[in-house]
Design an enzyme around this catalytic site. Sequence first.
Site, PDB file in Angstrom:
ATOM      1  CD  GLU A  37      -4.961 -10.794  -6.001  1.00 34.05           C
ATOM      2  OE1 GLU A  37      -4.558  -9.704  -5.462  1.00 34.05           O
ATOM      3  OE2 GLU A  37      -6.375 -10.915  -5.720  1.00 34.05           O
ATOM      4  CB  CYS A  61     -10.120  -6.298  -7.107  1.00 33.72           C
ATOM      5  SG  CYS A  61      -8.435  -5.917  -8.074  1.00 33.72           S
ATOM      6  CD  GLU A  86      -3.073  -1.130   2.204  1.00 37.87           C
ATOM      7  OE1 GLU A  86      -2.991  -0.628   3.216  1.00 37.87           O
ATOM      8  OE2 GLU A  86      -3.969  -2.059   1.996  1.00 37.87           O
TER       9      GLU A  86
HETATM   10  N1  THU Z   1      -6.228  -6.203  -2.464  1.00 35.70           N
HETATM   11  C1  THU Z   1      -5.183  -7.206  -3.074  1.00 35.70           C
HETATM   12  O1  THU Z   1      -4.209  -7.373  -2.717  1.00 35.70           O
HETATM   13  N2  THU Z   1      -6.131  -7.978  -3.892  1.00 35.70           N
HETATM   14  C2  THU Z   1      -7.274  -7.852  -4.507  1.00 35.70           C
HETATM   15  O2  THU Z   1      -7.572  -8.551  -5.434  1.00 35.70           O
HETATM   16  C3  THU Z   1      -8.147  -6.991  -3.929  1.00 35.70           C
HETATM   17  C4  THU Z   1      -7.560  -6.162  -2.843  1.00 35.70           C
HETATM   18  C5  THU Z   1      -5.721  -5.261  -1.507  1.00 35.70           C
HETATM   19  C6  THU Z   1      -5.752  -3.745  -2.058  1.00 35.70           C
HETATM   20  C7  THU Z   1      -5.313  -3.071  -0.835  1.00 35.70           C
HETATM   21  O3  THU Z   1      -4.145  -3.283  -0.118  1.00 35.70           O
HETATM   22  C8  THU Z   1      -6.107  -4.216   0.157  1.00 35.70           C
HETATM   23  O4  THU Z   1      -6.322  -5.320  -0.232  1.00 35.70           O
HETATM   24  C9  THU Z   1      -7.610  -3.472   0.608  1.00 35.70           C
HETATM   25  O5  THU Z   1      -8.419  -3.301  -0.416  1.00 35.70           O
END
Ligand code: THU
Length: 129
Positions: A55, A86, A44
Amino acid sequence: MTDQQLIDLAIEMKSRAYVPYSNFHVGAALLCEDGTVSLGCNVENSAYGVCICGEQTAVVKAVSEGKRSFKAIAVAGDSDGYCLPCGACRQVLSEFVGPDFPVICANNAGAFHRFTLGELLAHSFRLER
Ligand code: THU
C-alpha cells in the site's frame, strides 16, 4: 473503474512482490482522482525493519508523480481472510484521505469487502496544537 477492476489490478500486482523472507505477497491498486491507478507491491529487505508494504509503495509512487487526491485503494494478499492494511499503512493513507475513503480488501478466493478508512483507523492522530 469498478471495485472488481481495482481488485483485479491488486491481485495482479502480487506477482511483482519481492518477498524472499515472508513469502507473503501483497498487491495494491490506488485509484487517483484523475482516473489513473498507482500500483504497488511489497518490497522486502534482509534488514527486516525496512521492508516496504504494498500500500505504501502505491501511495508513494502516486505522490511522487504529483497526485495527492485519491478515490479508493484495493489490497490483495496471500490470506484466507481479507487482506487488511497494517496500522502503518492506515496512517500513511490518512495523510491524504478522509474517514469515508474506501479500502477494498480481497481474500485468496478473490472475494472482497469494502471498508472505510474511518472504520480501520478510528480517532487517528492529527498534528494539531
Ligand atoms: N505487508 C504489506 O505489504 N502490507 C500490509 O499492510 C501488511 C504487511 C507486507 C510486509 C511484509 O513484506 C509482508 O507483508 C509480511 O508482513
